[in-house]
Design a protein around this motif. Sequence first.
Motif, short mmCIF file in Angstrom:
data_model
loop_
_atom_site.label_atom_id
_atom_site.label_comp_id
_atom_site.label_asym_id
_atom_site.label_seq_id
_atom_site.Cartn_x
_atom_site.Cartn_y
_atom_site.Cartn_z
N GLY A 1 28.47 38.09 36.26
CA GLY A 1 27.05 38.20 36.01
C GLY A 1 26.28 38.93 37.08
N PHE A 2 26.98 39.52 38.06
CA PHE A 2 26.38 40.26 39.18
C PHE A 2 25.42 39.38 39.99
CE2 PHE A 2 28.21 43.70 36.87
CZ PHE A 2 28.52 44.63 37.84
N ALA A 3 25.84 38.15 40.20
CA ALA A 3 25.02 37.22 40.98
C ALA A 3 24.92 37.65 42.44
CB ALA A 3 25.61 35.81 40.89
N TRP A 4 26.01 38.17 43.01
CA TRP A 4 25.98 38.60 44.41
C TRP A 4 25.00 39.77 44.58
CZ3 TRP A 4 27.31 43.30 46.72
CH2 TRP A 4 27.34 43.29 48.13
N VAL B 1 35.08 43.03 43.46
CA VAL B 1 35.81 42.06 44.30
C VAL B 1 34.81 41.18 45.05
CG1 VAL B 1 37.26 41.83 46.36
CG2 VAL B 1 37.92 43.42 44.56
N LEU B 2 33.74 41.78 45.56
CA LEU B 2 32.71 40.99 46.24
C LEU B 2 32.03 40.03 45.28
CD1 LEU B 2 31.05 43.65 48.59
CD2 LEU B 2 32.78 41.93 49.15
N GLU B 3 31.79 40.46 44.04
CA GLU B 3 31.21 39.57 43.04
C GLU B 3 32.17 38.41 42.74
OE1 GLU B 3 28.29 39.47 41.81
OE2 GLU B 3 27.41 41.44 42.19
N TRP B 4 33.45 38.70 42.60
CA TRP B 4 34.45 37.66 42.34
C TRP B 4 34.52 36.68 43.51
CZ3 TRP B 4 38.95 36.50 45.02
CH2 TRP B 4 39.81 35.58 44.41
#
Length: 381
Positions: A225-228, A27-30
């Motif tokens: 892409g797991f940017a966060w 959810v944080l990644e989104w």
Amino acid sequence: MSPRAGQAGHPARTLAFVESPVQLLNVLEWAHLHDLRGSPEQHRPTVPGQARRTPAAAAPAGAELTVVVLSPTDPMTRGQLRRMADLARDEGHRVRWEEARGGTTAPFHTIGGLAGPLRRADRIVMGDPFSRYVQLLLTITRARDLVVVDDGTATMEFVAQLARGERLVRWHRKGGRPGARDLLFAPVSSSARRRLTPSDRRRVEVFSSMPVTETPEGVTVTANGFAWTRARFGPPRITKGADLVGTSLVETGVVDGDRYLEAVGNLARAHGATRYFAHRREHTDKLHRLATETGLEIVRPDLPLELIARRGPIGRTILSFPSTVVHTLPLALAGTGVRVAVCDIDPTWLTENASPRAQGFLSGVTGTARDVHRLATVGLA
């Protein structure tokens, strides 16, 4: 999907329902991808000296996100969820903790308390569309936008079942006739499946790092892409050795316990692994036996493995059986030089109660993983 799903001049009200730490991470990644940054209020750092945070800017219109934690009873899962909830607050998002399973009357209190926010929400984000709790909540909402974020490998099965118009059933459940509880809940499950099917009145997004081979018509698939994770943590200090990642395949009844322990020992000896990162659902007795018989150091992570690995220290090689991490760790550790290696599950390790689909599904998890080194199946005595 635009984060501005509300009426003109009105911020979109987004409710996210999570039941596991990985769901909350995604959810944080989104939210990071869609620039839902929350309020400018600052919180104390949850992981001192590790997470790199920048001050949250004022939230743009449409950035109103409330994360609802439908708390399980398992202590390890609850502990990781509390740490993840702290990280969500650090990002400026609201967190509402619900003791959703705290007794026989808890579901009624939880659903009753959420009925108003559900009806007012413009967007619903969920981590587990197979969850009966989430399916029940979907019958209340009028939201036009529905988002499914990763809940591990189950996301692959959800998308495939939705594309084929099948009833929603977890992949590791044994095939056959539905039980009495399944039949009782069937109308709710059918309603949830209809609501998760795109239409003129409803948009559906799947946010996933998993390979999606069958895309349901009208569903928007967005890559995670797991940017966060990469922006907030690391890069990690890398050690010379190897680390081994545990799974809950024994706990879910898919793999025989004795064969799993023997395979772990053989894999650790072959690659010089010294640490075993336990899955949050692995039983304590099993882990104690594993430590005694293999000599591995058992590590019980307090955060999802993607964050633990990114924070470091982590081995130069990460060994895993087929699981979500063979897809997520290469993304979270991109550019670090860490190698992820996956060992297939031998068909002889499966229990007699394993679903007929288990072997094919697990092979698909391995075969579709990108940027991983594939190992031969570990031989057993």
